[in-house]
Design a protein around this motif. Structure first.
Motif, PDB file in Angstrom:
ATOM      1  N   ALA A   4       1.593  -1.983   4.228  1.00 53.42           N
ATOM      2  CA  ALA A   4       0.623  -1.632   5.269  1.00 53.42           C
ATOM      3  C   ALA A   4      -0.041  -0.286   4.991  1.00 53.42           C
ATOM      4  O   ALA A   4      -1.162  -0.034   5.444  1.00 53.42           O
ATOM      5  CB  ALA A   4       1.309  -1.601   6.630  1.00 53.42           C
ATOM      6  N   ARG A   5       0.638   0.573   4.207  1.00 51.43           N
ATOM      7  CA  ARG A   5       0.084   1.884   3.881  1.00 51.43           C
ATOM      8  C   ARG A   5      -0.666   1.881   2.554  1.00 51.43           C
ATOM      9  O   ARG A   5      -1.017   2.940   2.041  1.00 51.43           O
ATOM     10  CB  ARG A   5       1.197   2.937   3.885  1.00 51.43           C
ATOM     11  CG  ARG A   5       1.717   3.190   5.287  1.00 51.43           C
ATOM     12  CD  ARG A   5       2.910   4.117   5.348  1.00 51.43           C
ATOM     13  NE  ARG A   5       3.241   4.354   6.746  1.00 51.43           N
ATOM     14  CZ  ARG A   5       2.771   5.364   7.484  1.00 51.43           C
ATOM     15  NH1 ARG A   5       1.955   6.251   6.930  1.00 51.43           N
ATOM     16  NH2 ARG A   5       3.096   5.484   8.746  1.00 51.43           N
ATOM     17  N   GLY A   6      -0.872   0.705   1.999  1.00 49.03           N
ATOM     18  CA  GLY A   6      -1.718   0.595   0.816  1.00 49.03           C
ATOM     19  C   GLY A   6      -0.989   0.576  -0.500  1.00 49.03           C
ATOM     20  O   GLY A   6      -1.629   0.548  -1.562  1.00 49.03           O
ATOM     21  N   ALA A   7       0.348   0.606  -0.460  1.00 52.88           N
ATOM     22  CA  ALA A   7       1.091   0.564  -1.725  1.00 52.88           C
ATOM     23  C   ALA A   7       1.024  -0.838  -2.331  1.00 52.88           C
ATOM     24  O   ALA A   7       0.873  -1.837  -1.622  1.00 52.88           O
ATOM     25  CB  ALA A   7       2.538   0.962  -1.481  1.00 52.88           C
ATOM     26  N   ILE A   8       1.153  -0.893  -3.645  1.00 54.31           N
ATOM     27  CA  ILE A   8       1.267  -2.168  -4.363  1.00 54.31           C
ATOM     28  C   ILE A   8       2.760  -2.451  -4.498  1.00 54.31           C
ATOM     29  O   ILE A   8       3.462  -1.803  -5.277  1.00 54.31           O
ATOM     30  CB  ILE A   8       0.583  -2.087  -5.737  1.00 54.31           C
ATOM     31  CG1 ILE A   8      -0.899  -1.752  -5.561  1.00 54.31           C
ATOM     32  CG2 ILE A   8       0.764  -3.390  -6.510  1.00 54.31           C
ATOM     33  CD1 ILE A   8      -1.590  -1.373  -6.854  1.00 54.31           C
ATOM     34  N   VAL A   9       3.239  -3.397  -3.708  1.00 53.02           N
ATOM     35  CA  VAL A   9       4.681  -3.592  -3.539  1.00 53.02           C
ATOM     36  C   VAL A   9       5.153  -4.830  -4.292  1.00 53.02           C
ATOM     37  O   VAL A   9       4.569  -5.914  -4.153  1.00 53.02           O
ATOM     38  CB  VAL A   9       5.050  -3.714  -2.047  1.00 53.02           C
ATOM     39  CG1 VAL A   9       6.549  -3.927  -1.880  1.00 53.02           C
ATOM     40  CG2 VAL A   9       4.593  -2.476  -1.275  1.00 53.02           C
ATOM     41  N   THR A  10       6.222  -4.653  -5.063  1.00 49.66           N
ATOM     42  CA  THR A  10       6.934  -5.772  -5.672  1.00 49.66           C
ATOM     43  C   THR A  10       8.372  -5.739  -5.169  1.00 49.66           C
ATOM     44  O   THR A  10       9.035  -4.694  -5.252  1.00 49.66           O
ATOM     45  CB  THR A  10       6.946  -5.676  -7.206  1.00 49.66           C
ATOM     46  OG1 THR A  10       5.599  -5.665  -7.681  1.00 49.66           O
ATOM     47  CG2 THR A  10       7.702  -6.847  -7.815  1.00 49.66           C
ATOM     48  N   VAL A  11       8.850  -6.859  -4.632  1.00 51.06           N
ATOM     49  CA  VAL A  11      10.240  -6.961  -4.189  1.00 51.06           C
ATOM     50  C   VAL A  11      11.033  -7.731  -5.232  1.00 51.06           C
ATOM     51  O   VAL A  11      10.608  -8.807  -5.666  1.00 51.06           O
ATOM     52  CB  VAL A  11      10.343  -7.681  -2.824  1.00 51.06           C
ATOM     53  CG1 VAL A  11      11.803  -7.808  -2.390  1.00 51.06           C
ATOM     54  CG2 VAL A  11       9.541  -6.935  -1.761  1.00 51.06           C
ATOM     55  N   VAL A  12      12.164  -7.179  -5.651  1.00 48.38           N
ATOM     56  CA  VAL A  12      13.076  -7.896  -6.541  1.00 48.38           C
ATOM     57  C   VAL A  12      14.364  -8.168  -5.772  1.00 48.38           C
ATOM     58  O   VAL A  12      14.814  -7.345  -4.969  1.00 48.38           O
ATOM     59  CB  VAL A  12      13.372  -7.101  -7.833  1.00 48.38           C
ATOM     60  CG1 VAL A  12      12.089  -6.897  -8.620  1.00 48.38           C
ATOM     61  CG2 VAL A  12      14.026  -5.761  -7.536  1.00 48.38           C
ATOM     62  N   ASN A  13      14.935  -9.325  -6.017  1.00 46.43           N
ATOM     63  CA  ASN A  13      16.117  -9.736  -5.263  1.00 46.43           C
ATOM     64  C   ASN A  13      17.040 -10.545  -6.166  1.00 46.43           C
ATOM     65  O   ASN A  13      16.593 -11.442  -6.880  1.00 46.43           O
ATOM     66  CB  ASN A  13      15.701 -10.587  -4.054  1.00 46.43           C
ATOM     67  CG  ASN A  13      16.824 -10.762  -3.050  1.00 46.43           C
ATOM     68  OD1 ASN A  13      17.226  -9.797  -2.411  1.00 46.43           O
ATOM     69  ND2 ASN A  13      17.335 -11.977  -2.915  1.00 46.43           N
TER      70      ASN A  13
END
Length: 475
Positions: free
Chosen positions: A32-41
């Motif tokens: 929501a703050r503009g970061a480019i997010v990748t989630v690893v699990n």
């Protein structure tokens, strides 16, 4: 990303390690703050796929079944607290010079942004008693008319508290050793380490590393570092902490307090720390009977909560009123019923030896129901300290033999019933056997000293089974 607050997340590549309670909110906040997010699990089960679909619909990239590889371009990792420091992902991050934060660190960095007041944190950690203490603290703060909430490891997201619409004057924050490990810049107003006993050593690697992570809660404290006079390790952690000028060491004790301590005198909780002329004066805070339940370790929790509240300037009357208003969570030394003159107490939350020792110290004589998953624990010290209180013991669960052997060594005269079963129906049999061993005036105490997952989904289900079995006795 340094120690300063990050106000511009636009275009920054952030990897979130782990879905679940902390990972999903962190990913949403950063996206929501503009970061480019990748989630690893690591996992790829039905729950993970459901959470992944929710995030992917927002535009977040999710990699299931691969928590080991550092995504290209990562500038920061925000990890779920339970991920161990020796994971390959973190080794790769360290080699690449990438910072690793936990969700607590992220919440600390984001507080006070968006024009909101940055509420100070009163922080609570320790091996046992954290949740009860932080709830007591919130109750005291509310009794003083302050806007507050109990948040953190208690199951309430710190990110929600910091970024939500509600404004707070102060937050009562429960922190685990995992969370503290990943929160390098946290600086509380005041903090307490309630106690220290071996726990989670498989995660931390050693007792020294575990204690060091707990001790991080004192770093940079402004007003008070609260420690347990009966636990010298907690006082040593205060001595080692780098705090702000003027920050004081405040002890709590079940005995008569010295200057700069809170304690108990003739059934009264008293303060000799936050009073004028503390060499001669003491302030009455509450009566022992105001603490629910008034077991010794719970009185210690109340004193710790009172110390943090007093450090924040709360009046004595609010301590009394807050303790009177407090109702403990289920399965924490909860009185279930009296049957034929025998009290039945549910302390299913006593999932390690330290918690069980405190529970056993609260009653006498006891028929003890114990056992479950030992998590690598040994039981000789617990049994040796508690042997004189035991009328009998009923053992259940996968690792009950470890307790049986300790009983044979340190309490050979105590009758032991060894129930060779791990099905959930074993609890009814255990309660029936305990009834047979008990006489009027005894306490039947479920304080397993073990985790529950060999037989039950969690300690709540185990406690519920105990309470149901007791009700069937009285039917």
């Amino acid at each position: 990303m340094g120690s300063a607050k990050v106000t511009d997340w636009q275009g920054r590549h952030v990897t979130v390690a782990g879905l679940g309670v902390s990972g999903v909110p962190a990913a949403k906040v950063l996206h929501a703050r503009g970061a480019i997010v990748t989630v690893v699990n690591d996992g790829d089960d039905a729950r993970a796929r459901e959470q992944a679909a929710e995030l992917e619909a927002l535009g977040v990239t999710v990699r299931l079944g691969d928590g080991a590889t550092l995504p290209e371009g990562t500038e920061l990792i925000v990890t779920a607290p339970g991920w161990k420091p020796d994971k390959p992902l973190f080794q790769a991050a360290r080699e690449a010079g990438v910072d690793i934060w936990g969700d607590v660190e992220l919440a600390w960095r984001l507080r006070g942004l968006d024009g909101k007041k940055a509420a100070p944190w009163l922080a609570v950690t320790g091996t046992n008693g954290k949740t009860t203490t932080v709830q007591m603290l919130a109750s005291i703060l509310k009794a003083a008319g302050l806007r507050t909430a109990a948040v953190g490891n208690i199951g309430v997201s710190l990110l929600d508290a910091v970024l939500g619409d509600e404004e707070y004057d102060v937050l009562a924050v429960e922190l685990s050793s995992y969370q503290l490990h990943w929160a390098p810049s946290l600086r509380a107003h005041s903090a307490v380490v309630l106690n220290l006993a071996p726990d989670h050593l498989d995660w931390h690697g050693s007792m020294e590393a575990y204690a060091a992570d707990k001790g991080r809660v004192y770093e940079g404290n402004r007003v008070a570092c609260v420690y347990n006079v009966a636990d010298k390790l907690t006082e040593e952690l205060v001595r080692q902490a780098d705090v702000e000028e003027g920050c004081r060491a405040i002890g709590f004790t079940l005995g008569t307090p010295g200057p700069s301590q809170l304690g108990v005198v003739d059934g009264i909780l008293v303060d000799r720390a936050f009073v004028e002329n503390r060499q001669q004066n003491a302030q009455e805070l509450a009566e022992v009977s105001d603490v629910n339940p008034p077991a010794p370790h719970n009185i210690a929790n109340a004193l710790a909560a009172a110390a943090l509240a007093r450090a924040f300037g709360v009046p004595a009357t609010a301590v009394r009123d807050g303790l009177r208003n407090f109702t403990p969570d289920a399965h924490r030394i909860a009185h279930v019923a009296d049957v034929d003159g025998v009290a039945y107490i549910d302390d299913s939350k006593a999932t390690n030896t330290h918690a069980a020792e405190a529970s056993l110290a609260s009653y006498e004589p006891i028929v003890w129901i114990a056992g479950g998953l030992a998590k690598g624990a040994t039981f000789d010290e617990l049994v040796a300290k508690s042997a004189k209180r035991l009328r009998g013991v009923v053992l259940i669960g996968a690792d009950r033999a470890l307790i049986r052997d300790a009983l044979a060594r340190h309490a050979p005269e105590v009758p032991v019933v060894d129930l060779d079963r791990t099905d959930t129906g074993a609890m009814l049999a255990a309660v029936q056997e305990a009834r047979r061993l008990a006489v009027a005036g005894d306490t039947v105490l479920l304080a397993p000293a073990c985790a529950s997952m060999d037989m039950f989904a969690n300690y709540n289900k185990r406690g519920d089974a105990f309470a149901q079995a007791v009700r069937e006795l009285g039917a």
